[in-house]
Scaffold this motif. Structure first.
Motif, mmCIF file in Angstrom:
data_model
loop_
_atom_site.group_PDB
_atom_site.id
_atom_site.type_symbol
_atom_site.label_atom_id
_atom_site.label_comp_id
_atom_site.label_asym_id
_atom_site.label_seq_id
_atom_site.Cartn_x
_atom_site.Cartn_y
_atom_site.Cartn_z
ATOM 1 N N UNK A 1 0.831 -1.211 0.000
ATOM 2 C CA UNK A 1 0.000 0.000 0.000
ATOM 3 C C UNK A 1 0.860 1.253 0.000
ATOM 4 N N UNK A 2 1.947 1.206 0.759
ATOM 5 C CA UNK A 2 2.842 2.366 0.807
ATOM 6 C C UNK A 2 3.490 2.614 -0.556
ATOM 7 N N UNK A 3 4.000 1.557 -1.174
ATOM 8 C CA UNK A 3 4.701 1.709 -2.445
ATOM 9 C C UNK A 3 3.765 2.031 -3.610
ATOM 10 N N UNK A 4 2.458 1.844 -3.406
ATOM 11 C CA UNK A 4 1.504 2.148 -4.476
ATOM 12 C C UNK A 4 1.281 3.654 -4.642
ATOM 13 N N UNK A 5 1.764 4.447 -3.692
ATOM 14 C CA UNK A 5 1.663 5.900 -3.807
ATOM 15 C C UNK A 5 2.699 6.408 -4.816
ATOM 16 N N UNK A 6 2.405 7.518 -5.419
ATOM 17 C CA UNK A 6 3.326 8.107 -6.405
ATOM 18 C C UNK A 6 4.103 9.238 -5.732
ATOM 19 N N UNK A 7 5.156 8.845 -5.046
ATOM 20 C CA UNK A 7 5.964 9.812 -4.312
ATOM 21 C C UNK A 7 7.081 10.365 -5.194
ATOM 22 N N UNK A 8 7.529 11.581 -4.910
ATOM 23 C CA UNK A 8 8.777 12.044 -5.524
ATOM 24 C C UNK A 8 9.957 11.268 -4.924
ATOM 25 N N UNK A 9 11.129 11.393 -5.526
ATOM 26 C CA UNK A 9 12.290 10.654 -5.030
ATOM 27 C C UNK A 9 12.640 11.068 -3.611
ATOM 28 N N UNK A 10 12.524 12.354 -3.318
ATOM 29 C CA UNK A 10 12.844 12.882 -1.991
ATOM 30 C C UNK A 10 11.565 13.411 -1.361
ATOM 31 N N UNK A 11 11.234 12.906 -0.178
ATOM 32 C CA UNK A 11 10.037 13.409 0.492
ATOM 33 C C UNK A 11 10.077 13.080 1.976
ATOM 34 N N UNK A 12 9.235 13.762 2.709
ATOM 35 C CA UNK A 12 9.128 13.572 4.150
ATOM 36 C C UNK A 12 8.032 12.556 4.454
ATOM 37 N N UNK A 13 8.378 11.512 5.186
ATOM 38 C CA UNK A 13 7.387 10.521 5.587
ATOM 39 C C UNK A 13 6.310 11.184 6.428
ATOM 40 N N UNK A 14 6.709 12.092 7.307
ATOM 41 C CA UNK A 14 5.765 12.723 8.234
ATOM 42 C C UNK A 14 4.840 13.695 7.511
ATOM 43 N N UNK A 15 5.421 14.597 6.722
ATOM 44 C CA UNK A 15 4.627 15.649 6.079
ATOM 45 C C UNK A 15 3.885 15.155 4.840
ATOM 46 N N UNK A 16 4.585 14.386 4.001
ATOM 47 C CA UNK A 16 4.046 14.031 2.695
ATOM 48 C C UNK A 16 3.291 12.707 2.669
ATOM 49 N N UNK A 17 3.417 11.933 3.748
ATOM 50 C CA UNK A 17 2.653 10.683 3.813
ATOM 51 C C UNK A 17 1.689 10.699 4.993
ATOM 52 N N UNK A 18 2.210 10.749 6.212
ATOM 53 C CA UNK A 18 1.336 10.642 7.383
ATOM 54 C C UNK A 18 0.280 11.745 7.411
ATOM 55 N N UNK A 19 0.711 12.976 7.277
ATOM 56 C CA UNK A 19 -0.249 14.085 7.376
ATOM 57 C C UNK A 19 -1.265 14.056 6.236
ATOM 58 N N UNK A 20 -0.865 13.522 5.093
ATOM 59 C CA UNK A 20 -1.783 13.450 3.956
ATOM 60 C C UNK A 20 -2.806 12.325 4.113
ATOM 61 N N UNK A 21 -2.505 11.351 4.980
ATOM 62 C CA UNK A 21 -3.385 10.195 5.159
ATOM 63 C C UNK A 21 -4.388 10.371 6.303
#
Length: 229
Positions: free
Chosen positions: A177-197
């Motif tokens: 589920x985590x890898x199915x997201x379309x993340x940029x190469x560099x990103x913050x787990x806290x800001x760009x993943x957790x807070x968005x979820x």
């Protein structure tokens, strides 16, 4: 679910006055690197395989890992340049073999009970579960709010707080589920993943009032020398 990612690639800028020449996780505490305490606790909780996400001065870890872990029990992934916490976890997940993986910081020791955390994560069918530490009178950490179903609905910025729950920096992550997201190469787990979820029905918090220390600042590094003696 006996596999863990340990994030150990940070520079430890705030700790440089106390430990100028080592990666933060390798800072000596009573004669052994701090990360050794993290590894031992996870082994006691049933973790058998480790993925070490390294970056800054990664060569300092090699000898320690070779002497303390069997070759078949750990894998190293190394950032060629800083990828942020999210990029580091994404890179580590590329070599993870299990469907769900524990993720923790190598500079934080949170003595959570893994069996109950694991069961909670599976029961919730969570994309990501966070272990939350109750704390009083703090301003170094942000706080977390949940609803009655333990779903995380808000992260709050650092401020003086008399009583609340903090993110203990220990996660259970559904890898696919985590890898199915379309993340940029560099990103913050806290800001760009957790807070968005937040509010998605996929992010949950499990409260455990267990021993916690983060050696990111000199005062707590000194405290660790006493408490982990």
């Amino acid at each position: 679910m006996n596999e863990a990612i340990i994030l150990a690639g940070g520079m430890g800028t705030r700790l440089k006055s106390a430990v100028p020449d080592l990666p933060k996780c390798m800072a000596p505490v009573n004669g052994k690197p701090f990360i050794a305490y993290v590894i031992v606790h996870l082994q006691q909780q049933g973790i058998e395989k480790f993925v070490f996400s390294l970056g800054y001065k990664h060569e300092y870890f090699i000898d320690f890992l070779q002497k303390n872990l069997s070759a078949g029990n750990y894998t190293i992934v190394t950032e060629q340049e800083p990828l942020g916490t999210g990029g580091a976890i994404e890179l580590a997940c590329s070599v993870v073999q299990s469907e769900n993986v524990l993720v923790t910081n190598g500079d934080t020791l949170y003595k959570m009970q893994y069996s109950s955390f694991k069961q909670f994560h599976l029961n919730k069918k969570a994309a990501c579960s966070l272990c939350l530490k109750p704390m009083e009178y703090f301003d170094r950490y942000g706080s977390v709010t949940m609803n009655g179903n333990n779903e995380i609905i808000a992260f709050h910025e650092k401020k003086i707080t008399t009583k609340g729950l903090i993110n203990g920096g220990v996660y259970l992550l559904n890898v696919s589920q985590f890898l199915s997201n379309h993340f940029p190469e560099k990103f913050s787990f806290e800001k760009d993943y957790l807070e968005q979820k937040t509010g998605s029905g996929k992010l949950f918090g499990h409260v455990q009032d267990a021993y916690f220390i983060d050696i990111g600042i000199p005062d707590d590094y000194v405290k660790a020398q006493i408490e982990l003696s």
